[in-house]
Design an enzyme around this catalytic site. Structure first.
Site, PDB file in Angstrom:
ATOM      1  CB  SER A 159      -4.355  15.812   3.071  1.00 55.17           C
ATOM      2  OG  SER A 159      -5.770  17.287   2.225  1.00 55.17           O
ATOM      3  CE1 TYR A 185      -6.538  17.768   8.038  1.00 52.75           C
ATOM      4  CE2 TYR A 185      -6.478  18.599   5.731  1.00 52.75           C
ATOM      5  CZ  TYR A 185      -6.479  17.785   6.571  1.00 52.75           C
ATOM      6  OH  TYR A 185      -7.506  16.686   6.245  1.00 52.75           O
TER       7      TYR A 185
END
Length: 314
Positions: A159, A185
């Protein structure tokens, strides 16, 4: 420095467009998280090209429903479902033990995003344990199957959140620093890219290549821990308020390209977004790859930390 890989495809391309003309008959594929979001569309595209696809999922009931839908939409009967909880190393080991024969493509697609602080029974931070440790153990366990296929590919779904954090080796699991869901994350997504860098180097003699990617901004169950208003606030803060969400079909396109494109034959250790190799350190809300995610020294250190933690010989 090797040339940046570009393709005829872009941000609006769909998985079906990317895979058109590619024949995967006789190829065997695993898609983790294949029962939701872009995992479904990744599996659909690969199955439509003739591949035998296994959906590796936590919820096998949901997986079976998706499998029925994929059989109906692709006409393929070669779609299977396997139980896999990436946060549970015993579950990963059981899935690996149950796999028989060669494996041509492994799509490490499943993930958890911006969750509250949770820990595994071992004390590992949940996002890192799921997104990195789980997929690392899965790929390492399946390495003999990937080797047996000859020219196998591993797809590591990362990501642009990796921009937020490299690997904080001094405190990976937030035992001493304040926990931030998005930084955690980001760390786990940097780990996904660093895995691609080091695995491609270590497994080259097996003919295995590993590449990472950013699928794009897609509204899926991945964001279940992030309220809509927070997502919108983040988009505005990143200067991305005018950006459109991708459809799941568009979101799966870069995964499918990395898994199947002839342009990537024998190429590994790279990061792609919008169906092209990303530009290094030209970072925007959803594009570009940070140098810390491609750093060979960090990749090697992460590999050593991971194999020691998981007690794996990889």
């Amino acid at each position: 420095m090797s040339a940046r890989i570009t393709t005829p495809f872009g941000a609006q391309s769909t998985a079906a467009e990317v895979i058109e003309g590619i024949d995967l008959t006789g190829r065997r594929v695993i898609v983790t998280g294949g029962a939701s979001g872009i995992g479904i569309e990744t599996a659909r595209a690969l199955a439509s090209a003739g591949a035998e696809v296994t959906l590796a999922v936590r919820n096998t009931e949901a997986g079976n429903k998706v499998a029925e839908d994929l059989v109906a939409s692709t006409g393929s009967s070669l779609i299977h479902v396997g139980a896999l909880d990436l946060a549970d190393q015993e579950s990963v080991a059981a899935f690996v033990a149950g796999w028989d024969g060669p494996l041509d493509i492994l799509v490490n697609n499943a993930g958890i995003m911006a969750s509250p602080l949770m820990r595994t029974p071992q004390g590992w931070e949940m996002q890192f344990a799921t997104n990195h440790f789980g997929h690392f153990a899965l790929a390492a366990g399946l390495r003999p199957a990937l080797r047996a296929a000859g020219g196998a590919r591993v797809v590591s779904v990362s990501s642009s959140a990796h921009h937020r954090s490299g690997i904080v080796f001094e405190d990976i699991h937030y035992e001493r620093r304040a926990y931030d869901p998005f930084t955690a994350y980001g760390q786990s997504k940097s780990a996904n890219v660093l895995f691609a860098v080091e695995a491609s180097k270590r497994w080259a003699s097996d003919g295995i290549t590993v590449n990472a990617l950013m699928p794009g901004g897609i509204r899926t169950n991945l964001q279940r821990y992030v309220p809509d208003e927070e997502l919108e606030r983040l988009r505005v803060a990143a200067g991305a308020s005018d950006m459109q969400w991708k459809t799941p079909e568009q979101g799966a396109a870069t995964s499918v390209l990395v898994a199947t494109s002839p342009l990537l034959e024998g190429i590994g250790g790279r990061y792609f977004d919008d169906c092209n190799e990303a530009e290094r350190d030209r970072l925007s809300a959803r594009n570009g790859v940070a140098s810390h995610a491609l750093d060979p020294a960090a990749a090697e250190q992460l590999w050593e930390v991971t194999t020691e933690t998981l007690k794996l010989d990889a």
